[in-house]
Scaffold this active site. Structure first.
Site, PDB file in Angstrom:
ATOM      1  N   CYS A   1       0.829  -1.209   0.000  1.00 47.88           N
ATOM      2  CA  CYS A   1       0.000   0.000   0.000  1.00 47.88           C
ATOM      3  C   CYS A   1       0.863   1.259   0.000  1.00 47.88           C
ATOM      4  CB  CYS A   1      -0.925  -0.012   1.218  1.00 47.88           C
ATOM      5  SG  CYS A   1      -1.990   1.437   1.298  1.00 47.88           S
TER       6      CYS A   1
ATOM      7  N   CYS B   1      -0.560   4.139   2.094  1.00 41.89           N
ATOM      8  CA  CYS B   1      -0.471   4.012   3.562  1.00 41.89           C
ATOM      9  C   CYS B   1       0.982   4.158   4.024  1.00 41.89           C
ATOM     10  CB  CYS B   1      -0.962   2.643   4.045  1.00 41.89           C
ATOM     11  SG  CYS B   1      -2.304   1.936   3.132  1.00 41.89           S
ATOM     12  N   ASP B   2       1.892   3.468   3.351  1.00 40.68           N
ATOM     13  CA  ASP B   2       3.268   3.364   3.864  1.00 40.68           C
ATOM     14  C   ASP B   2       4.263   4.305   3.175  1.00 40.68           C
ATOM     15  OD1 ASP B   2       2.328   1.380   5.521  1.00 40.68           O
ATOM     16  OD2 ASP B   2       2.810  -0.239   4.150  1.00 40.68           O
TER      17      ASP B   2
END
Ligand code: NDP
Length: 321
Positions: A139, A142-143
């Protein structure tokens, strides 16, 4: 000593999955006064992988986090319960109810809606599992922020991979985009954007052989399938964006599945098991979109409501909705 399992009261509906399908289903179910529980691993489901959404009617552009939180507020306001957990096993009782087991508890329901979405496809190379969360991610949205100023790689040649590379190029120092074919399979405009980003290095006809590191990832080994050359690339992060798959073994005995393990439903969202419905990306269907998943969930919940009404000997008048 074994874990003590206890049954909470009987829900009218348990929804497995807290993505757009699951959350929509909860809104419709609670408005029909069905006692509803959502069990989801990740609130928002696959929406968390998008940074902004531009095709959700009523919002010209909305951050996925904002949309998820709005849906959650609405779901809780109508009285649905929401827990973060994973369903590990489902049983059907002789009287036609369902028992759902998580790691900690056991729940009972008159109907079940499977809205588990899709999960990232794994690359299946040495080091992938070992370094998951220690440099390996599925992701970028997200990361990505953890890799500010660092060197990363994105694996894949579809829209998701190119999207991820584009997002990461604004954060990381350098982004290697690795694809096993000699051309990308993505929107032309996205391919053009990638080509014009100075810090994205596209490596076509390139396969990844392994992910290495000590505590965290520090290099990958790649192989050019045309020149047969092998080399190491030093980096801190690797983002795997090679498509999504349905993980439906949990409901294997209750549903029919296609060759991609997606659940076969009829136009009412019914599966082959009375009382067990499915909706969203986890079901068969070529197009995977938030709005489609929500529409399918709406149909499935009204079918579940109809199922309960008829089972209780009451009449159901569909056009009242
Ligand atoms: P796709 O199936 O489109 O692409 C998957 C990519 O991963 C392909 O390039 C494939 O290569 C590669 N791949 C698959 N398995 C492996 C493997 N084991 N090793 C290496 N590479 C592998 O998936 P996406 O997630 O990119 O997209 C899914 C859907 O979502 C598509 O319809 C897409 O258009 C859509 N989407 C739309 C977006 C948008 O509208 N902005 C953004 C993101 C996705 P190969 O060709 O060799 O199989």
């Amino acid at each position: 000593m074994g874990v003590v399992v206890f049954i909470k009261f009987m829900y009218d509906l348990i929804i497995i999955g807290a993505g757009p399908a699951g959350l929509t289903a909860a809104i419709y179910a609670t408005r029909r006064e069905m006692k509803t529980l959502i069990i989801g691993r990740e609130l928002g489901g696959q929406m968390i992988w998008a940074s902004e959404i531009e095709n959700y009617p009523g919002f010209e552009k909305v951050s996925s986090l904002e949309l998820i939180n709005k849906m959650k507020e609405q779901v809780l306001k109508f009285g649905a319960e929401l827990i973060s957990d994973e369903v590990k096993k489902i049983e059907k009782t002789e009287d036609g109810h369902f028992l759902l087991y998580t790691n900690r508890e056991k729940f009972a329901a008159k109907t079940v809606l499977v809205a588990m979405g899709l999960s990232p496809r794994r690359l299946a190379v040495p080091g992938e599992t070992e370094f998951n969360g220690k440099g390996v991610s599925y992701c970028a949205n997200c990361d990505g922020p953890f890799y500010r100023g660092k060197t990363v790689a994105v694996i894949g040649g579809g829209n998701s991979a190119l999207d991820a590379a584009e997002v990461l190029s604004k954060i990381a120092k350098e982004v290697y985009l690795l694809h096993r074919q000699d051309h990308f399979r993505a929107f032309e405009s996205l391919v053009d954007t990638i080509k014009n980003r100075p810090n994205i290095v596209s490596l076509l006809s390139t396969e990844i052989k392994g992910i290495f590191g000590t505590e965290k990832v520090n290099k990958i080994k790649v192989f050019n399938n045309k020149t047969k050359e092998e080399k190491d690339i030093s980096l801190e992060g690797i983002f795997i964006e090679i498509g999504r798959i349905a993980s439906t073994d949990l409901v294997e005995e209750f549903v029919e599945r296609n060759e991609k393990d997606q659940i076969v439903v009829n136009t009412q969202g019914e599966t082959k098991t009375p009382g067990l419905f499915a909706a969203g990306d986890v079901t068969v269907g070529e197009f995977k979109q938030i709005t489609i998943a929500m529409g399918q969930a709406t149909t499935a919940v009204l079918s579940a409501y109809q199922y309960l009404q008829l089972k209780a000997g009451k009449t159901f008048v569909p056009e009242n909705y």
